[in-house]
Design an enzyme around this catalytic site. Structure first.
Site, short mmCIF file in Angstrom:
data_model
loop_
_atom_site.label_atom_id
_atom_site.label_comp_id
_atom_site.label_asym_id
_atom_site.label_seq_id
_atom_site.Cartn_x
_atom_site.Cartn_y
_atom_site.Cartn_z
CG HIS A 313 -1.89 1.16 1.54
ND1 HIS A 313 -1.51 2.18 2.49
CD2 HIS A 313 -2.71 1.83 0.84
CE1 HIS A 313 -2.26 2.94 2.41
NE2 HIS A 313 -3.29 2.90 1.44
CG ASN A 314 -0.03 5.08 0.71
OD1 ASN A 314 -1.07 4.96 -0.16
ND2 ASN A 314 -0.46 5.65 1.85
CD GLU A 343 -2.28 2.51 -3.13
OE1 GLU A 343 -3.45 3.10 -3.12
OE2 GLU A 343 -1.85 2.26 -2.11
CG ASP A 345 -1.96 6.96 -4.31
OD1 ASP A 345 -2.53 5.80 -4.79
OD2 ASP A 345 -2.11 7.01 -3.19
CG HIS A 358 -1.02 9.81 0.64
ND1 HIS A 358 -1.59 10.18 1.61
CD2 HIS A 358 -1.59 8.60 0.48
CE1 HIS A 358 -2.73 9.66 2.27
NE2 HIS A 358 -2.44 8.50 1.30
CD GLU A 392 -6.05 6.11 -4.43
OE1 GLU A 392 -6.19 7.19 -4.03
OE2 GLU A 392 -6.14 4.84 -4.11
#
Length: 785
Positions: A313-314, A343, A345, A358, A392
């Protein structure tokens, strides 16, 4: 063996004929680079032990630093870090290299004065690392003894008086009665010189580390008290270690492998001395982890939904998700740890280039194309099985097109652009089918069916998935962004409060739709991100290639309300679970809860050490560390209705009793740097599994002995679903007035545990090894009547 032979013996072998190592021993001036503006000269030198690198500023009086060759995991040549890329116009690639450290320690970026000097250090370091990795167990122990001698020999005269020995005992976590220490010292001082040198120190160390616990086991099976015949060893392997197969052949191999060469006559006689027995029990074969489960042993030809997948994640973050640094290093480290789902973003960036960070925080920003390059370079270094890019997407249609261009241009044939056979599929492919392929998980216009019918139009409106809702850009977000910036620099607490409320209100998003570019949509094949309505809706309407994402709290709610439905859903489709936005410190939830529901993509913050990552590392330490672990049969078959809340209702239910006798500990590390402080160790065993199996028990604590504590404490657990159970051993330093300090841990699946007398080689908080620290235990499984 003489002490001088021990110190640096293995690593320095062959040094005379190696020009690179000779050059490193002389030393070199290189630039240490921290940023485009921080570039300082340092003098680097390999120490005589061939184990330590020493470096110091050229300015007189400045302090020096050291690091161990054993701390270096890899050497990357050229401009392979963001820092070195930032100065690429100033220093050519052939003068640059990066030392990558184990665990979560930052890398060291260096620029040599010439390409020749850079190569000298690169080749020299690689040779030292290779020598270290090729060391046998005995050589590692010899090296360790030599290291302790050097630390304790304060005046560097090659001998140790009794005062130095007392200091050494404190350093080694031993609080020994002075009379007993002096008795051992006198016994070892064969020359009666009042000091220990050479083999006298080795003798002292051997007396200090006598393993009475192992000797007790040895004496049960030896006929003459001196050695185990091959027949004796076969009895031990059969009766205690519960090993099957060709026991006779295995016993012969163990004698050949572990019986020390200086007593080689025992090998001829097919017998094992106590030293050989100790070496075997301390080896990988004598460890708690079954060596047969280290390589890829599972069927890799089943649909993707049948596997747990190591997921991050992240991934771009190196620290917390409020103000942490974003870096491609996050992707490199995760992929090198076997992670198979990362991931990304994505947001609109300057000059038409999408960026990764983020959103709505102070985390730094990196280019999307740099992320794709890093993933392309490192995706298959440690595992050949597929990597999923979980995107994302918050970008405009224009920058989505740029994203698609980068994915296609940089990844080339590695990017999966169509179904494997070019036809409309009826189910998910397997990891075996997808070897060497990178899959994109993102929103998609329409489905696979429309792709084959040629019905997809350009730039259509795409459905918003659950994970996108939490960060959807709208007018309110733009306003909050300006508010955030005004408070962020004033007070971190205010920033945390602001972020908390932003995350809370994002739970009730405005259901805006997002426009998608056809080019990016076409990069999505088997992993289309969709919004989740209900399990009933999914059962009737959802497609096998659709992936839903839940925050940990939503996943828990579904698990609580419809556990069997959740497991059934995950037998056919992929589900991603990720940490709630309230975890501003990038902490992790317990992934076991989600594995209990059969969720495949349980995304954790790899940059954050702790229980969550210990469990993740433990689960994926099997099957060749390839990042894919096959789920139990009862979670893969759609007609089965396994509910983690009621495991006793499943077919072939057979609980087991796990009995663990915690016998002893060896050379536990010091955790309190206060002088004279000694560890008071206790061992906690934790069972992680279905709710009925969650349990923990502790041994008593041993006062003032971190060197060779002995417990002989027995812990028993009833385990209802052994196929899902994880076992975590934790050593702590007991403190009656405050929280216990962490000493070491080791986590593994119950299914990978070997029975009998086993050593557990402990790991540090960040998952790296801390040799020779270990626990000695006896393991037994019995069926519950």
């Amino acid at each position: 063996m003489k002490l001088e032979q021990l110190i640096g013996m293995s690593l320095c072998s062959g040094i005379q004929g190696d020009d690179n190592l000779q050059s490193m021993l002389v030393g070199t001036v290189m630039r240490k680079i921290k940023s485009r503006t921080w570039k300082k000269q340092r003098y680097f030198k390999l120490q005589e032990d061939c184990m330590t690198i020493w470096y110091k500023s050229k300015k007189a009086g400045n302090t020096h630093s050291t690091f161990s060759v054993g701390d270096v995991e890899a050497i990357r040549e050229g401009h392979q870090s963001e820092v070195l890329l930032s100065i690429a116009d100033e220093f050519p690639a052939d003068r640059c290299f990066t030392l990558v450290f184990r665990g979560r320690r930052g890398n060291l970026d260096l620029v040599a004065e010439s390409a020749e000097e850079a190569q000298s250090w690169i080749k020299g370091m690689k040779k030292l690392i290779e020598n270290l990795e090729n060391m046998g167990e005995r050589e590692k122990l010899d090296q360790w003894i030599g290291d302790w001698f050097k630390k304790a020999d304060k005046n560097n005269d090659g001998r140790m008086n009794f005062k130095e020995v007392q200091d050494l005992l404190k350093m080694m976590n031993v609080d020994m009665n002075e009379h007993h220490a002096h008795r051992l010292f006198t016994m070892a001082d064969k020359s009666q010189s009042g000091s220990l040198e050479d083999d006298e120190f080795v003798l002292f160390y051997k007396m200090l580390t006598q393993r009475e616990d192992v000797l007790r086991v040895f004496q049960v099976y030896t006929a003459d008290g001196q050695k185990l015949s091959q027949s004796d060893l076969e009895d031990f392997l059969r009766e205690e270690q519960l090993e099957g197969g060709d026991i006779q052949k295995h016993a012969k191999q163990l004698i050949e492998r572990y019986e020390p060469s200086d007593t080689g006559t025992q090998t001829v006689l097919n017998a094992m001395t106590f030293d050989g027995f100790l070496m075997y029990l301390g080896s990988a074969e004598g460890s708690i982890f079954n060596p047969q489960r280290r390589g890829v042993f599972q069927d890799m030809g089943q649909p993707l939904s049948h596997y747990f997948i190591s997921s991050s994640h992240n991934t771009y973050l190196m620290e917390d998700q409020l103000r942490g640094q974003s870096s491609v290093e996050g992707y490199i480290r995760a992929l090198n740890r076997g992670c198979r789902c990362v991931e990304v973003d994505c947001w609109d960036g300057a000059n038409g280039e999408p960026i990764v960070y983020h959103g709505h925080t102070l985390t730094s920003k990196i280019l999307f194309k740099d992320v794709v390059t890093a993933v392309g370079n490192y995706a298959f270094k440690v595992s050949e099985y597929p990597v999923i890019l979980s995107i994302e997407n918050h970008c405009s249609v224009e920058q989505q097109r740029v994203m698609a261009q980068h994915l296609n241009h940089i990844l080339g044939d590695k990017l999966l652009k169509s179904t494997l056979d070019g036809k409309a599929p009826i189910g998910l492919p397997s990891p075996e089918d997808l070897k060497g392929k990178i899959l994109v998980k993102a929103k998609k216009i329409g489905g696979l069916e429309e792709t084959f019918n040629g019905m997809v139009e350009d730039s259509l409106t795409g459905e918003v998935s659950d994970e996108d809702e939490a960060a959807e850009i709208d007018e309110n977000n733009l306003h909050r962004e300006s508010v955030r910036r005004s408070i962020a620099h004033k007070n971190r607490k205010l920033l945390v409060i602001f972020y908390f409320f932003s995350s809370f209100f994002s739970l009730f998003p405005q259901k805006s739709k997002q426009r998608l570019s056809k080019e990016l949509s076409d990069c999505v094949v088997y992993c289309k991100s969709v919004h989740f309505s209900s399990f009933k809706h999914s059962r009737i309407h959802s497609k096998f290639y659709e992936v839903v994402s839940f925050t940990e709290s939503k996943a828990r709610k579904h698990l609580r309300e419809a556990g069997a439905e959740f497991v059934h859903h995950n037998s056919r489709q992929l589900t991603r679970v990720y940490p709630t936005g309230f975890r501003t410190d990038s902490s992790n939830f317990n992934p076991q809860e989600m594995w209990n529901a059969g969720c495949q993509i349980v995304a954790l913050n790899f940059q954050t050490a702790g229980d969550g990552m210990d469990l993740n590392d433990g689960l994926f330490s099997q099957n060749g560390r390839c990042g894919y672990v096959l789920k139990p049969d009862f979670m893969k078959e759609a007609e089965k209705r396994f509910d983690p809340e009621t495991p006793q209702q499943r077919d072939h239910y057979q609980p087991i009793i796990l009995t663990i006798q915690v016998i002893s500990g060896q050379q536990l590390p010091k955790v309190n740097i206060k002088e004279g402080s000694i560890v008071d160790p206790l061992v906690r065993v934790e069972i992680h599994g279905v709710p009925m199996d969650q349990a923990k028990q502790e041994t008593r604590y041993i006062e003032n002995n971190g060197f060779n504590p002995v417990w002989y404490d027995t812990l028993r657990f009833t385990i209802h679903t052994p196929e899902l159970a994880m076992v975590r051993f934790v050593v702590e330093d007991y403190d009656k007035t405050s929280k216990n300090d962490f000493v070491g841990q080791y986590t593994l699946p119950l299914s990978c545990m070997q029975q009998g007398y086993r050593h557990i080689h402990l790991l540090s908080k960040d998952g790296t090894s801390i040799p020779p620290s270990s626990l000695f235990v006896h393991i037994r499984f019995t069926e519950l009547e």
